[in-house]
Design a protein around this motif. Structure first.
Motif, PDB file in Angstrom:
ATOM      1  N   SER A   5     -61.217  18.858  45.623  1.00 22.97           N
ATOM      2  CA  SER A   5     -60.298  19.301  46.879  1.00 22.97           C
ATOM      3  C   SER A   5     -58.965  19.869  46.279  1.00 22.97           C
ATOM      4  CB  SER A   5     -60.053  18.481  47.759  1.00 22.97           C
ATOM      5  OG  SER A   5     -59.295  17.105  47.263  1.00 22.97           O
ATOM      6  N   ALA A   6     -58.601  19.587  45.159  1.00 24.97           N
ATOM      7  CA  ALA A   6     -57.301  19.977  44.708  1.00 24.97           C
ATOM      8  C   ALA A   6     -57.304  21.562  43.779  1.00 24.97           C
ATOM      9  CB  ALA A   6     -56.636  19.187  43.974  1.00 24.97           C
ATOM     10  N   LEU A   7     -58.510  21.690  43.534  1.00 27.15           N
ATOM     11  CA  LEU A   7     -58.772  22.949  42.613  1.00 27.15           C
ATOM     12  C   LEU A   7     -59.443  24.103  43.519  1.00 27.15           C
ATOM     13  CD1 LEU A   7     -60.694  20.991  39.860  1.00 27.15           C
ATOM     14  CD2 LEU A   7     -57.910  21.558  40.064  1.00 27.15           C
ATOM     15  N   PRO A   8     -59.247  25.350  43.036  1.00 24.43           N
ATOM     16  CA  PRO A   8     -59.781  26.520  43.773  1.00 24.43           C
ATOM     17  C   PRO A   8     -61.185  26.366  43.591  1.00 24.43           C
ATOM     18  CG  PRO A   8     -58.736  27.029  41.641  1.00 24.43           C
ATOM     19  CD  PRO A   8     -58.450  25.685  41.716  1.00 24.43           C
ATOM     20  N   SER A   9     -61.833  25.611  42.628  1.00 29.64           N
ATOM     21  CA  SER A   9     -63.474  25.743  42.421  1.00 29.64           C
ATOM     22  C   SER A   9     -63.796  24.412  41.536  1.00 29.64           C
ATOM     23  CB  SER A   9     -64.139  26.881  42.012  1.00 29.64           C
ATOM     24  OG  SER A   9     -63.402  27.274  40.647  1.00 29.64           O
ATOM     25  N   ARG A  10     -65.011  24.034  41.361  1.00 32.68           N
ATOM     26  CA  ARG A  10     -65.461  23.285  40.519  1.00 32.68           C
ATOM     27  C   ARG A  10     -65.227  23.938  39.119  1.00 32.68           C
ATOM     28  NH1 ARG A  10     -70.451  19.120  40.496  1.00 32.68           N
ATOM     29  NH2 ARG A  10     -70.583  18.239  38.475  1.00 32.68           N
ATOM     30  N   PRO A  11     -64.702  23.231  38.042  1.00 32.83           N
ATOM     31  CA  PRO A  11     -64.562  24.012  37.078  1.00 32.83           C
ATOM     32  C   PRO A  11     -65.925  23.938  36.183  1.00 32.83           C
ATOM     33  CG  PRO A  11     -63.498  21.562  36.939  1.00 32.83           C
ATOM     34  CD  PRO A  11     -64.083  21.844  38.406  1.00 32.83           C
ATOM     35  N   GLY A  12     -65.799  25.299  35.387  1.00 28.95           N
ATOM     36  CA  GLY A  12     -67.170  25.312  34.580  1.00 28.95           C
ATOM     37  C   GLY A  12     -67.065  24.518  33.421  1.00 28.95           C
ATOM     38  N   LYS A  13     -65.900  24.395  32.811  1.00 29.33           N
ATOM     39  CA  LYS A  13     -65.678  23.579  31.588  1.00 29.33           C
ATOM     40  C   LYS A  13     -64.200  23.086  31.885  1.00 29.33           C
ATOM     41  CE  LYS A  13     -65.194  27.567  28.935  1.00 29.33           C
ATOM     42  NZ  LYS A  13     -65.867  28.740  29.842  1.00 29.33           N
ATOM     43  N   ILE A  14     -63.871  21.922  31.212  1.00 32.09           N
ATOM     44  CA  ILE A  14     -62.901  21.292  30.887  1.00 32.09           C
ATOM     45  C   ILE A  14     -62.547  20.890  29.475  1.00 32.09           C
ATOM     46  CG2 ILE A  14     -61.488  19.154  31.254  1.00 32.09           C
ATOM     47  CD1 ILE A  14     -63.307  18.794  33.898  1.00 32.09           C
ATOM     48  N   VAL A  15     -61.524  21.730  29.043  1.00 30.13           N
ATOM     49  CA  VAL A  15     -61.218  21.615  27.358  1.00 30.13           C
ATOM     50  C   VAL A  15     -60.007  20.694  27.411  1.00 30.13           C
ATOM     51  CG1 VAL A  15     -60.748  22.755  25.257  1.00 30.13           C
ATOM     52  CG2 VAL A  15     -62.109  24.275  27.104  1.00 30.13           C
ATOM     53  N   ALA A  16     -59.962  19.737  26.460  1.00 27.21           N
ATOM     54  CA  ALA A  16     -58.898  18.815  26.362  1.00 27.21           C
ATOM     55  C   ALA A  16     -58.367  19.171  24.774  1.00 27.21           C
ATOM     56  CB  ALA A  16     -59.157  17.352  26.717  1.00 27.21           C
ATOM     57  N   VAL A  17     -57.018  18.926  24.523  1.00 33.06           N
ATOM     58  CA  VAL A  17     -56.295  18.875  23.185  1.00 33.06           C
ATOM     59  C   VAL A  17     -56.251  17.565  22.690  1.00 33.06           C
ATOM     60  CG1 VAL A  17     -54.336  19.840  22.068  1.00 33.06           C
ATOM     61  CG2 VAL A  17     -55.208  20.893  24.170  1.00 33.06           C
ATOM     62  N   HIS A  18     -56.682  17.264  21.329  1.00 32.37           N
ATOM     63  CA  HIS A  18     -56.407  15.966  20.863  1.00 32.37           C
ATOM     64  C   HIS A  18     -55.004  15.740  20.890  1.00 32.37           C
ATOM     65  CE1 HIS A  18     -60.639  16.459  19.279  1.00 32.37           C
ATOM     66  NE2 HIS A  18     -60.748  15.066  19.843  1.00 32.37           N
ATOM     67  N   LEU A  19     -54.150  16.396  20.117  1.00 36.06           N
ATOM     68  CA  LEU A  19     -52.920  16.062  19.801  1.00 36.06           C
ATOM     69  C   LEU A  19     -51.926  17.174  19.916  1.00 36.06           C
ATOM     70  CD1 LEU A  19     -51.409  13.350  19.019  1.00 36.06           C
ATOM     71  CD2 LEU A  19     -51.793  13.860  16.730  1.00 36.06           C
ATOM     72  N   SER A  20     -50.897  17.117  20.718  1.00 36.83           N
ATOM     73  CA  SER A  20     -50.089  18.505  20.898  1.00 36.83           C
ATOM     74  C   SER A  20     -48.802  18.022  20.870  1.00 36.83           C
ATOM     75  CB  SER A  20     -50.647  19.009  22.124  1.00 36.83           C
ATOM     76  OG  SER A  20     -50.503  18.306  23.271  1.00 36.83           O
ATOM     77  N   TYR A  21     -48.371  16.823  21.499  1.00 34.75           N
ATOM     78  CA  TYR A  21     -46.807  16.600  21.547  1.00 34.75           C
ATOM     79  C   TYR A  21     -46.093  15.993  20.275  1.00 34.75           C
ATOM     80  CZ  TYR A  21     -46.609  17.684  26.515  1.00 34.75           C
ATOM     81  OH  TYR A  21     -46.591  18.286  27.753  1.00 34.75           O
ATOM     82  N   ALA A  22     -44.982  16.308  19.708  1.00 31.21           N
ATOM     83  CA  ALA A  22     -44.339  15.825  18.760  1.00 31.21           C
ATOM     84  C   ALA A  22     -44.241  14.249  18.875  1.00 31.21           C
ATOM     85  CB  ALA A  22     -43.146  16.618  18.369  1.00 31.21           C
ATOM     86  N   SER A  23     -43.917  13.724  20.027  1.00 36.70           N
ATOM     87  CA  SER A  23     -43.544  12.474  20.280  1.00 36.70           C
ATOM     88  C   SER A  23     -44.959  11.771  19.866  1.00 36.70           C
ATOM     89  CB  SER A  23     -42.995  12.200  21.631  1.00 36.70           C
ATOM     90  OG  SER A  23     -43.912  12.595  22.751  1.00 36.70           O
ATOM     91  N   ARG A  24     -45.937  11.968  20.643  1.00 37.92           N
ATOM     92  CA  ARG A  24     -47.304  11.398  20.252  1.00 37.92           C
ATOM     93  C   ARG A  24     -47.882  11.681  18.986  1.00 37.92           C
ATOM     94  NH1 ARG A  24     -50.871   8.107  22.903  1.00 37.92           N
ATOM     95  NH2 ARG A  24     -53.076   8.623  23.012  1.00 37.92           N
TER      96      ARG A  24
END
Length: 495
Positions: free
Chosen positions: A13-32
């Motif tokens: 309901s919060a999105l414009p449509s159901r996403p075709g794919k969800i891509v996640a980044v493994h590690l991106s913040y310097a603090s992490r």
């Protein structure tokens, strides 16, 4: 097209449509990256199924038989225009919206996923998104903030200025490999502070632009953790499994995971010095410092001429009691666990109460210690297979041989605690040094000074021996009086 049911429609309901794919980044913040002790040179990714999406106000289930469900508050990007091989300079124009995301992960399944995260992060409800969308055209991608609260307490806060890889770079990089399509979601990584949550915990994530002239916020994305009743079927696939590595990564640190600090290692320079100085010289220096109860009495090497130098790993046996041996003596008991996990350079020190009426180890365990790289074994009890143990090579100091098995006198009880061996108190991390004269326990805080003074004393004793060999009487020379001390200092200056 209509979603299959109302509950399914509510998830998106919060999105414009159901996403075709969800891509996640493994590690991106310097603090992490700093928290985990590794900083990637390039971004890497994994995919999450769209069935993992959930709306704000929903629940996430921690499956039965698992314990390491961790939250990861993130900035989520929603693609608005197809992106294929777009340069960084124009990549942000392909992003339609920014919102809050929570990249839940079940670390109990992480090892068996072997990096894919298919099961560890693909469960239903593992990707809450929303509740409001921020128009990407109204924000600077380098000036966004993500915050996470657990039960009302702030757990994470970081800004996109702290990213290793800027948001437009992630869009541009992914577009090199495949087309990003309208509705696709990019989860841009989590900062330090991610940790484990348990049933009943409430996790909230918000993304905003604190420097913007107008209030721009995703609102708080709220998820409640609940206990699941479903158990994984071992007939269908691998079961959840965890180790200390997964505990540390899920909780964020060894201390947060309730694990002890890693065992100390002996510096190479100190080990080399300790390997060259006689135990008698070390004993003399310890006595000068008031330490008279640091010798492990009654033990001798099974092979003459060997030395042992290493960090103590402790093991305790209690007197045999038949009912207790049945419960603690069989299976993967404390004795087997220590010999299976001893680290290179460690000395296994066994408290056997000076009881020599049975063996505390034999040739198989001595061989295991040798293969593991142990520096040696010290026991104030007996050993079996004496001649075979002597041939294996790992230094073993014992109160003597005995043919009987462990269970005649002992129950292997516990490990990695303060023990008494040969009348000396030994703690994990103490330094153990032994030769033909016996075995000593060196407090780590004193070891460097003690060994340096002992080496200097050895030089002086060698010089005194030369004087005796030349015919001088020992009176006044050993120990040296003021005149001989002056002569020694003059000789030492010349060296």
């Amino acid at each position: 097209m209509k979603i299959g049911n109302d509950a399914g429609a509510q998830r998106f309901s919060a999105l414009p449509s159901r996403p075709g794919k969800i891509v996640a980044v493994h590690l991106s913040y310097a603090s992490r990256a700093d928290q985990r002790g590794r900083r990637p040179a390039h971004p890497s990714y994994f995919l999450k199924p769209s069935s993992s999406v959930a709306a704000s106000g929903g629940v996430v289930e921690r499956p039965a038989g698992t314990e390491l469900l961790a939250f990861e508050g993130e900035i989520a990007l929603i693609i608005g225009a197809p992106a294929r091989r777009v340069p960084i300079e124009s990549a942000w124009r392909h992003v339609a919206f920014v919102t809050a995301g929570n990249d839940f992960g079940l670390y109990d399944l992480r090892t068996n996923d072997k990096g894919s995260n298919v099961r560890a992060k693909g469960g239903d409800g593992f990707t809450p998104l929303g509740p409001e969308l921020i128009d990407a055209r109204t924000v600077d991608p380098a000036a966004l903030r993500v915050r996470t609260w657990v039960n009302g307490e702030l757990a994470q806060e970081d800004h996109t200025a702290g990213l290793i890889f800027a948001l437009p770079q992630l869009v541009s990089d992914l577009s090199q490999h495949f087309t990003l399509e309208p509705g696709d979601v990019i989860l841009t990584g989590t900062p330090a502070g991610s940790s484990v949550v348990v049933p009943g915990d409430v996790v909230e994530v918000e993304v905003d632009a604190p420097g913007a002239t107008a209030t721009l916020s995703s609102g708080r994305l709220v998820t409640t953790v609940e206990r699941g009743s479903h158990e994984f079927d071992p007939a269908l696939g691998s079961l959840p499994s965890i180790d200390d590595t997964q505990r540390i990564e899920a909780w964020g640190s060894r201390s947060a995971a309730g694990l002890p600090a890693p065992r100390a290692a002996l510096p190479d320079e100190l080990r080399d010095k300790l390997s060259r100085v006689p135990v008698a010289a070390l004993s003399q220096q310890l006595r000068k410092r008031g330490l008279n109860n640091v010798s492990i009495d009654g033990v001798r090497p099974v092979r003459p001429g060997v030395r042992v130098v290493g960090i103590a790993r402790t093991l305790r046996f209690v007197p045999n009691r038949e009912d207790l041996f049945e419960a603690h003596g069989g299976g993967y008991n404390a004795q087997k666990r220590v010999f299976d996990t001893v680290a290179p350079g460690e000395v296994i020190v066994i408290e056997a109460r000076g009881e020599t009426g049975s063996g505390t180890l034999g040739d198989i365990l001595a061989l295991r210690a040798e293969v593991r790289g142990a520096a040696g074994v010290v026991t104030d009890g007996g050993i079996r297979d004496h001649d075979a143990v002597a041939e294996i090579g790992v230094p073993v100091f014992t109160a003597g041989p005995h043919p009987a098995v462990l269970g005649r006198r002992h129950v292997p009880w516990d490990a990695d605690l303060t023990i008494c061996c040969g009348g000396a108190t030994v703690q994990p991390g103490d330094i153990i040094v032994g030769d033909g004269d016996g075995v000593l326990v060196l407090p780590p805080s004193l070891a460097a000074a003690v060994v340096d003074d002992a080496l200097e004393q050895e030089i002086q004793d060698g010089w005194i021996a030369e004087q005796v060999r030349a015919g001088h009487p020992v009176h006044g020379l050993f120990p040296p009086d003021a005149e001989w001390k002056a002569r020694y200092r003059e000789w030492r200056k010349s060296q």
